[in-house]
Design a protein around this motif. Sequence first.
Motif, PDB file in Angstrom:
ATOM      1  N   ARG A   1      26.586  13.996  11.111  1.00 14.39           N
ATOM      2  CA  ARG A   1      27.591  13.767  10.050  1.00 14.39           C
ATOM      3  C   ARG A   1      26.970  13.016   8.879  1.00 14.39           C
ATOM      4  O   ARG A   1      27.514  12.090   8.348  1.00 14.39           O
ATOM      5  CB  ARG A   1      28.816  13.059  10.594  1.00 14.39           C
ATOM      6  N   ARG A   2      25.753  13.431   8.570  1.00 13.87           N
ATOM      7  CA  ARG A   2      24.960  12.951   7.435  1.00 13.87           C
ATOM      8  C   ARG A   2      24.441  11.525   7.588  1.00 13.87           C
ATOM      9  O   ARG A   2      23.949  10.936   6.631  1.00 13.87           O
ATOM     10  CB  ARG A   2      25.704  13.113   6.109  1.00 13.87           C
ATOM     11  N   PHE A   3      24.535  10.958   8.785  1.00 10.32           N
ATOM     12  CA  PHE A   3      23.934   9.639   9.020  1.00 10.32           C
ATOM     13  C   PHE A   3      22.424   9.719   8.817  1.00 10.32           C
ATOM     14  O   PHE A   3      21.800   8.836   8.261  1.00 10.32           O
ATOM     15  CB  PHE A   3      24.272   9.145  10.424  1.00 10.32           C
ATOM     16  N   ILE A   4      21.833  10.811   9.301  1.00  6.25           N
ATOM     17  CA  ILE A   4      20.409  11.107   9.097  1.00  6.25           C
ATOM     18  C   ILE A   4      20.366  12.486   8.462  1.00  6.25           C
ATOM     19  O   ILE A   4      21.079  13.389   8.887  1.00  6.25           O
ATOM     20  CB  ILE A   4      19.637  11.109  10.433  1.00  6.25           C
ATOM     21  N   ASP A   5      19.523  12.647   7.447  1.00  4.71           N
ATOM     22  CA  ASP A   5      19.387  13.966   6.841  1.00  4.71           C
ATOM     23  C   ASP A   5      17.917  14.351   6.784  1.00  4.71           C
ATOM     24  O   ASP A   5      17.046  13.617   7.242  1.00  4.71           O
ATOM     25  CB  ASP A   5      20.068  14.043   5.469  1.00  4.71           C
ATOM     26  N   ARG A   6      17.646  15.505   6.207  1.00  4.22           N
ATOM     27  CA  ARG A   6      16.269  16.012   6.165  1.00  4.22           C
ATOM     28  C   ARG A   6      15.341  15.122   5.361  1.00  4.22           C
ATOM     29  O   ARG A   6      14.165  15.023   5.668  1.00  4.22           O
ATOM     30  CB  ARG A   6      16.236  17.430   5.590  1.00  4.22           C
ATOM     31  N   VAL A   7      15.837  14.479   4.321  1.00  4.71           N
ATOM     32  CA  VAL A   7      14.979  13.585   3.533  1.00  4.71           C
ATOM     33  C   VAL A   7      14.434  12.476   4.428  1.00  4.71           C
ATOM     34  O   VAL A   7      13.258  12.128   4.356  1.00  4.71           O
ATOM     35  CB  VAL A   7      15.729  12.993   2.316  1.00  4.71           C
ATOM     36  N   VAL A   8      15.279  11.936   5.304  1.00  3.09           N
ATOM     37  CA  VAL A   8      14.843  10.868   6.209  1.00  3.09           C
ATOM     38  C   VAL A   8      13.727  11.374   7.122  1.00  3.09           C
ATOM     39  O   VAL A   8      12.681  10.724   7.269  1.00  3.09           O
ATOM     40  CB  VAL A   8      16.031  10.329   7.041  1.00  3.09           C
ATOM     41  N   LEU A   9      13.927  12.533   7.744  1.00  9.50           N
ATOM     42  CA  LEU A   9      12.902  13.066   8.655  1.00  9.50           C
ATOM     43  C   LEU A   9      11.604  13.376   7.913  1.00  9.50           C
ATOM     44  O   LEU A   9      10.509  13.099   8.420  1.00  9.50           O
ATOM     45  CB  LEU A   9      13.414  14.323   9.365  1.00  9.50           C
ATOM     46  N   ASN A  10      11.710  13.929   6.715  1.00 12.46           N
ATOM     47  CA  ASN A  10      10.509  14.225   5.932  1.00 12.46           C
ATOM     48  C   ASN A  10       9.785  12.946   5.529  1.00 12.46           C
ATOM     49  O   ASN A  10       8.557  12.871   5.590  1.00 12.46           O
ATOM     50  CB  ASN A  10      10.871  15.056   4.696  1.00 12.46           C
ATOM     51  N   THR A  11      10.544  11.940   5.110  1.00 12.41           N
ATOM     52  CA  THR A  11       9.947  10.662   4.734  1.00 12.41           C
ATOM     53  C   THR A  11       9.209  10.048   5.918  1.00 12.41           C
ATOM     54  O   THR A  11       8.065   9.602   5.788  1.00 12.41           O
ATOM     55  CB  THR A  11      11.037   9.676   4.224  1.00 12.41           C
ATOM     56  N   GLU A  12       9.838  10.037   7.076  1.00 12.36           N
ATOM     57  CA  GLU A  12       9.210   9.460   8.267  1.00 12.36           C
ATOM     58  C   GLU A  12       7.925  10.202   8.643  1.00 12.36           C
ATOM     59  O   GLU A  12       6.919   9.582   8.959  1.00 12.36           O
ATOM     60  CB  GLU A  12      10.190   9.476   9.439  1.00 12.36           C
ATOM     61  N   ALA A  13       7.963  11.531   8.599  1.00 12.62           N
ATOM     62  CA  ALA A  13       6.782  12.318   8.968  1.00 12.62           C
ATOM     63  C   ALA A  13       5.629  12.055   8.004  1.00 12.62           C
ATOM     64  O   ALA A  13       4.487  11.838   8.433  1.00 12.62           O
ATOM     65  CB  ALA A  13       7.124  13.803   9.005  1.00 12.62           C
ATOM     66  N   VAL A  14       5.906  12.035   6.694  1.00  8.17           N
ATOM     67  CA  VAL A  14       4.843  11.792   5.713  1.00  8.17           C
ATOM     68  C   VAL A  14       4.322  10.365   5.850  1.00  8.17           C
ATOM     69  O   VAL A  14       3.109  10.133   5.818  1.00  8.17           O
ATOM     70  CB  VAL A  14       5.325  12.078   4.265  1.00  8.17           C
ATOM     71  N   TYR A  15       5.202   9.410   6.040  1.00 10.36           N
ATOM     72  CA  TYR A  15       4.769   8.017   6.195  1.00 10.36           C
ATOM     73  C   TYR A  15       3.839   7.881   7.412  1.00 10.36           C
ATOM     74  O   TYR A  15       2.810   7.209   7.340  1.00 10.36           O
ATOM     75  CB  TYR A  15       5.976   7.091   6.334  1.00 10.36           C
ATOM     76  N   MET A  16       4.185   8.535   8.500  1.00 12.18           N
ATOM     77  CA  MET A  16       3.338   8.498   9.705  1.00 12.18           C
ATOM     78  C   MET A  16       1.960   9.102   9.414  1.00 12.18           C
ATOM     79  O   MET A  16       0.942   8.615   9.900  1.00 12.18           O
ATOM     80  CB  MET A  16       3.995   9.247  10.866  1.00 12.18           C
ATOM     81  N   ALA A  17       1.935  10.158   8.598  1.00 16.20           N
ATOM     82  CA  ALA A  17       0.654  10.785   8.230  1.00 16.20           C
ATOM     83  C   ALA A  17      -0.173   9.886   7.315  1.00 16.20           C
ATOM     84  O   ALA A  17      -1.389  10.031   7.234  1.00 16.20           O
ATOM     85  CB  ALA A  17       0.900  12.138   7.564  1.00 16.20           C
ATOM     86  N   LEU A  18       0.482   8.955   6.632  1.00 17.04           N
ATOM     87  CA  LEU A  18      -0.232   8.034   5.735  1.00 17.04           C
ATOM     88  C   LEU A  18      -0.809   6.816   6.463  1.00 17.04           C
ATOM     89  O   LEU A  18      -1.651   6.114   5.903  1.00 17.04           O
ATOM     90  CB  LEU A  18       0.697   7.557   4.611  1.00 17.04           C
ATOM     91  N   ILE A  19      -0.391   6.556   7.682  1.00  8.67           N
ATOM     92  CA  ILE A  19      -0.846   5.352   8.401  1.00  8.67           C
ATOM     93  C   ILE A  19      -2.367   5.205   8.410  1.00  8.67           C
ATOM     94  O   ILE A  19      -2.878   4.131   8.095  1.00  8.67           O
ATOM     95  CB  ILE A  19      -0.247   5.299   9.824  1.00  8.67           C
ATOM     96  N   PRO A  20      -3.140   6.239   8.725  1.00  5.98           N
ATOM     97  CA  PRO A  20      -4.601   6.067   8.718  1.00  5.98           C
ATOM     98  C   PRO A  20      -5.171   5.805   7.323  1.00  5.98           C
ATOM     99  O   PRO A  20      -6.303   5.348   7.187  1.00  5.98           O
ATOM    100  CB  PRO A  20      -5.123   7.404   9.256  1.00  5.98           C
ATOM    101  N   ARG A  21      -4.417   6.081   6.282  1.00 13.07           N
ATOM    102  CA  ARG A  21      -4.887   5.920   4.904  1.00 13.07           C
ATOM    103  C   ARG A  21      -4.515   4.570   4.302  1.00 13.07           C
ATOM    104  O   ARG A  21      -4.901   4.263   3.184  1.00 13.07           O
ATOM    105  CB  ARG A  21      -4.323   7.046   4.039  1.00 13.07           C
ATOM    106  N   MET A  22      -3.756   3.776   5.015  1.00 15.26           N
ATOM    107  CA  MET A  22      -3.352   2.466   4.506  1.00 15.26           C
ATOM    108  C   MET A  22      -4.533   1.510   4.599  1.00 15.26           C
ATOM    109  O   MET A  22      -5.256   1.513   5.599  1.00 15.26           O
ATOM    110  CB  MET A  22      -2.141   1.965   5.272  1.00 15.26           C
ATOM    111  N   PRO A  23      -4.759   0.718   3.549  1.00 12.37           N
ATOM    112  CA  PRO A  23      -5.965  -0.121   3.485  1.00 12.37           C
ATOM    113  C   PRO A  23      -6.201  -0.981   4.731  1.00 12.37           C
ATOM    114  O   PRO A  23      -7.331  -1.106   5.190  1.00 12.37           O
ATOM    115  CB  PRO A  23      -5.740  -0.995   2.251  1.00 12.37           C
ATOM    116  N   TRP A  24      -5.162  -1.535   5.286  1.00 15.65           N
ATOM    117  CA  TRP A  24      -5.310  -2.398   6.457  1.00 15.65           C
ATOM    118  C   TRP A  24      -5.665  -1.631   7.730  1.00 15.65           C
ATOM    119  O   TRP A  24      -6.050  -2.235   8.716  1.00 15.65           O
ATOM    120  CB  TRP A  24      -4.060  -3.256   6.679  1.00 15.65           C
TER     121      TRP A  24
END
Length: 180
Positions: A150-173
């Motif tokens: 019921r729109r609590f979670i939408d596709r933007v949320v899932l896409n954001t989470e997936a891309v953020y997870m893919a960025l973890i190895p690229r974070m300076p720390w």
Amino acid sequence: MITVAVGSKNPNKVRGTELAFRLAGFRVRVISTEPPNDLSPEPIGLSEIINGAIKRARYAINVVSNAEFGVGIEAGIIKIEGFNEGVDVTIATVIDKDGKVTLGMSPGFMVPRRFMKEVLQGVELNEVVSRYYGEPNVGRKYGLIGALTRRFIDRVVLNTEAVYMALIPRMPWNAELFKD
């Protein structure tokens, strides 16, 4: 400001990419490209989903000449042996100019059996969901996850989470941990 190319014209994927990079501390300009035309309309299985995401990312970084990163986001269904429902996941890949690919995945959720029957017969999930809910192109709006929650979670949320997870190895720390 860095330029990021996304292998999709889907506004949910573009917005999710922009949000993920910003949350990771990058100042970005996101450019969307038409995806390659040889993608599976409904990827089934982990390798097909990952390969679709990689294909999108490679295509995007090659099409946008000044892009520092290419992003591919592919949603698909993982069929689990002994389990009648499929699990919908979103996988993102981020590729840089050197060709290094990093992966991330969203949370997964069960696809109703009534939808899976048609998907396994070759009908795209977006078509099945749009017909069921009586709303055209649900996948370019809030997606099945939005309808089910019921729109609590939408596709933007899932896409954001997936891309953020893919960025973890690229974070300076984390750079030292993911060095070749």
